[in-house]
Design an enzyme around this catalytic site. Structure first.
Site, PDB file in Angstrom:
ATOM      1  N   LYS A  81       0.837  -1.210   0.000  1.00  0.00           N
ATOM      2  CA  LYS A  81       0.000   0.000   0.000  1.00  0.00           C
ATOM      3  C   LYS A  81       0.870   1.258   0.000  1.00  0.00           C
ATOM      4  O   LYS A  81       0.631   2.196  -0.769  1.00  0.00           O
ATOM      5  CB  LYS A  81      -0.919   0.003   1.225  1.00  0.00           C
ATOM      6  N   SER A  99      -0.658   0.529   6.204  1.00  0.00           N
ATOM      7  CA  SER A  99      -0.984  -0.322   7.346  1.00  0.00           C
ATOM      8  C   SER A  99      -1.990  -1.391   6.944  1.00  0.00           C
ATOM      9  O   SER A  99      -2.810  -1.179   6.047  1.00  0.00           O
ATOM     10  CB  SER A  99      -1.553   0.529   8.487  1.00  0.00           C
ATOM     11  N   ASP A 100      -1.913  -2.539   7.618  1.00  0.00           N
ATOM     12  CA  ASP A 100      -2.858  -3.620   7.343  1.00  0.00           C
ATOM     13  C   ASP A 100      -3.080  -4.420   8.626  1.00  0.00           C
ATOM     14  O   ASP A 100      -2.152  -4.583   9.431  1.00  0.00           O
ATOM     15  CB  ASP A 100      -2.336  -4.540   6.243  1.00  0.00           C
ATOM     16  N   THR A 101      -4.300  -4.912   8.797  1.00  0.00           N
ATOM     17  CA  THR A 101      -4.662  -5.650  10.006  1.00  0.00           C
ATOM     18  C   THR A 101      -5.344  -6.955   9.636  1.00  0.00           C
ATOM     19  O   THR A 101      -6.191  -6.986   8.740  1.00  0.00           O
ATOM     20  CB  THR A 101      -5.616  -4.815  10.889  1.00  0.00           C
ATOM     21  N   GLY A 136       0.284  -4.524  10.783  1.00  0.00           N
ATOM     22  CA  GLY A 136       1.596  -4.197  10.237  1.00  0.00           C
ATOM     23  C   GLY A 136       1.610  -2.771   9.719  1.00  0.00           C
ATOM     24  O   GLY A 136       0.581  -2.248   9.288  1.00  0.00           O
TER      25      GLY A 136
END
Length: 222
Positions: A81, A99-101, A136
């Site tokens: 991203k 960011s990623d969850t 992250g």
């Protein structure tokens, strides 16, 4: 009138605290602008806690997962991203944040539910037990794209037993449909959270304290 020594000491200590606070505000004002590569209103809200200038530019990259470890997955997707937005911005003097969850239960990754029934299925799996949430983050210096950093945080979430009626009542609010694992810890599902081990904001989608530490180091290491 001569002031007592104790009062003078308190006054001087107060001035020192104010000077430190002013220097910290100046430092924050000097920090590079952040570009948040996310459309998430929750991440935008959490990033505001850093009191650092930022703007939002949504990444439309097609996400590709090349690994199986949850920690590596969130770092990989966060970097994709950030990299996509950095490529669009060119050589601007800014830091891009991706960011990623993901939610992990029984070794399986639970993303956003496809529909209400999928949300019900996920919540059945999560109720009455513990699961992990990984978030992250990736930082890229647009002016020097080779300067980048990725990191992640993990929080264990313990969910109380939840009845079928309660699950369906929650899903009917519409809240779970845009959230990994089909729940928001900060929303209506909060009443079903027994406790957590780790950082609360990681579950919301942005580990604020960890991000702050990494940003300070990243921004000052130019």
């Amino acid at each position: 009138m001569v002031q007592p020594a104790s009062r003078l000491l308190r006054t001087r200590c107060g001035l020192i605290v104010l000077q430190i606070y002013d220097r910290e505000r100046e430092r924050q004002n000097e920090m590079k602008e952040i570009i948040l590569a996310s459309a998430s209103p929750r991440r935008k809200e959490l990033l505001e806690l850093l009191r650092t200038p930022f703007r939002v530019k949504v990444s439309h990259v097609e996400e590709k997962i090349t690994c199986t470890d949850p920690a590596q997955i969130v770092e990989e997707l966060a970097f994709q991203k950030a990299q996509a937005v950095a490529a669009e911005l060119g050589a601007e003097d800014v830091i891009v944040l991706g960011s990623d969850t993901v939610v992990v239960s029984d070794g399986k990754i639970l993303g956003k539910p496809a529909d209400p029934e999928d949300a019900v299925r996920m919540l059945r799996q999560l109720q009455g037990r513990a699961h992990s949430v990984f978030t992250g983050c990736a930082l890229i210096d647009c002016k020097n794209p080779e300067r980048s950093e990725v990191f992640h945080e993990e929080t264990k979430v313990f969910v109380s037993p939840v009845s079928e009626e309660e699950i369906r009542s929650y899903v009917a609010t519409g809240e779970p449909l845009d959230k990994a694992g089909a729940y928001g810890i900060q929303g209506y599902f909060a009443v079903h959270i027994d406790h957590i081990e780790g950082d609360y904001y990681t579950v919301m989608g942005l580990p604020v304290a960890s991000l702050y530490r990494h940003l300070r180091r990243f921004d000052h290491a130019q």
